[in-house]
Scaffold this motif. Structure first.
Motif: not given
Length: 386
Positions: A92-97
């Protein structure tokens, strides 16, 4: 009967592992063991009966490990029990970034009452256009239970994955995909990767791993993901890198006053392992660990003592926590030579600490136990009866 003190709420599925031989609650004053999640135990009273502390989770910064070791208290954690929960949130963090989902959603909420919202969306969306993960390079610093899962899943997203871990365990190496490129120098991770995710413990050697100097070696616009520990990143250095565009985006599970409102930061309120499944897994594992230790002397997933276990088939077992120095075994067995035969013996070490398990064919006297306890370098003697 064993007394277990709770310092946090522990999932009932875990407590169910402890049968009617156990009294478990928050009010016990002389516990044989402690179950904890996040409570700070650095200033607790180490009563003489305390033999074990089990942390329902991986990090043990809230426990005074050195003091526990010298008092002969085994400290357990539950590595891997929450790894799937953290792995999912890392992505989820990778996609947010990579995709500016966060600010796009904020804009939609601001315009929620605008009757022309659907038209505005088509004009506004270009401001939140991002990039795909496929074809990008991901650096995984720390290839333990979580790091390995993140690395393997990233390959399925079509990413080029680089892993760095000078202390990788054999189990982790077996589980890591052969398509992950193994880096022996952390600076190669900094130099090669579009995204960097941290999966290392927090200690004196890893504090501020991400700082001004390490960031200087990274690609311009690098995105950094931290679901490990807040102290791994120097917040002031991170702010400067974000302000000047050296770091393109920072996702952290450890909000700080300095960075929480920064436009290039997605600060998440420590949700990494906060799933129902994860809390159950950690609780079950922690309770199983202390049960096996209190009843059999077997050690699994201790952070301060070596892993050591063997079947308990003899009438009596004694386990000794001691310094890892020469002649300890001979001194221990000399105390038993006229008292009992040794059916089985196991000795394991972890750096300066050793753990010796002896199964005996008959009961021994308190005087014999005291003689072993009085050997210079012995921290604790544990006595078990079948």
């Amino acid at each position: 009967m064993y007394n277990v003190k709770l310092y946090n709420n522990i999932a009932q599925e875990g407590l169910n592992q402890l049968d009617n031989k156990y009294v478990v609650n928050e009010d016990i004053e002389q516990p044989d063991a402690i179950l904890v999640r996040s409570a700070n135990l650095h200033d607790i009273n180490y009563n003489p009966e305390l033999k074990a502390i089990a942390r329902a989770g991986a990090g043990v910064n809230n426990i005074d490990i050195d003091t526990c070791t010298t008092k002969g208290i085994a400290v357990f954690n539950t590595p891997g029990a929450n790894s799937n929960a953290v792995k999912e949130l890392v992505f989820a963090g990778l996609l947010l970034a990579s995709r500016d989902i966060y600010h796009g959603m904020e804009w939609v909420k601001q315009e929620a009452n605008n009757p022309d919202l659907s038209k505005l969306v088509e004009k506004q969306k270009k401001h939140y256009a991002g990039n795909e993960l496929m074809g990008k390079s991901l650096g995984v610093i720390g290839c333990g239970a979580i790091g390995v899962q993140v690395a393997n899943l990233a390959l399925r997203f079509g990413m080029e994955v680089h892993g760095y871990d000078p202390y990788m365990s054999i189990d982790a190496a077996w589980n890591l995909s052969r398509y992950v490129q193994h880096e022996t120098n952390i600076e190669d991770i900094y130099r090669k990767c579009d995204f960097i995710t941290l999966h290392i413990p927090m200690n004196d050697s890893t504090k501020n791993t991400i700082n001004k100097e390490s960031i200087a070696h990274m690609k311009d616009g690098v995105k950094i993901i931290n679901f490990a520990r807040g102290g791994l990143v120097n917040d002031q250095d991170m702010k400067e890198a974000l302000d000047f565009g050296k770091v393109g985006f920072y996702v952290t599970d450890f909000p700080s006053n300095l960075l929480a409102s920064h436009p290039k930061v997605a600060a998440i309120p420590h949700l990494g392992a906060s799933t129902e499944e994860s809390e159950i897994n950690c609780a079950v594992k922690a309770c199983q660990e202390i049960k096996d230790y209190l009843e059999n002397g077997n050690i699994t997933n201790s952070v301060n003592l070596p892993n050591a276990s063997m079947p308990f088939n003899s009438p009596v077992r004694i386990c000794i926590i001691h310094k890892n120095i020469p002649k300890m075994i001979s001194q221990i067995t000399n105390c038993l030579v006229d008292n009992a035969n040794i059916d089985n013996l196991l000795n394991k070490s972890k750096k300066d600490i050793a753990y010796t398990m002896l199964d005996l064919d008959t009961e021994i006297s308190q005087a014999t136990l005291d003689a072993i306890d009085n050997i210079d370098g012995v921290y604790r003697v544990l006595h078990y009866q079948k």
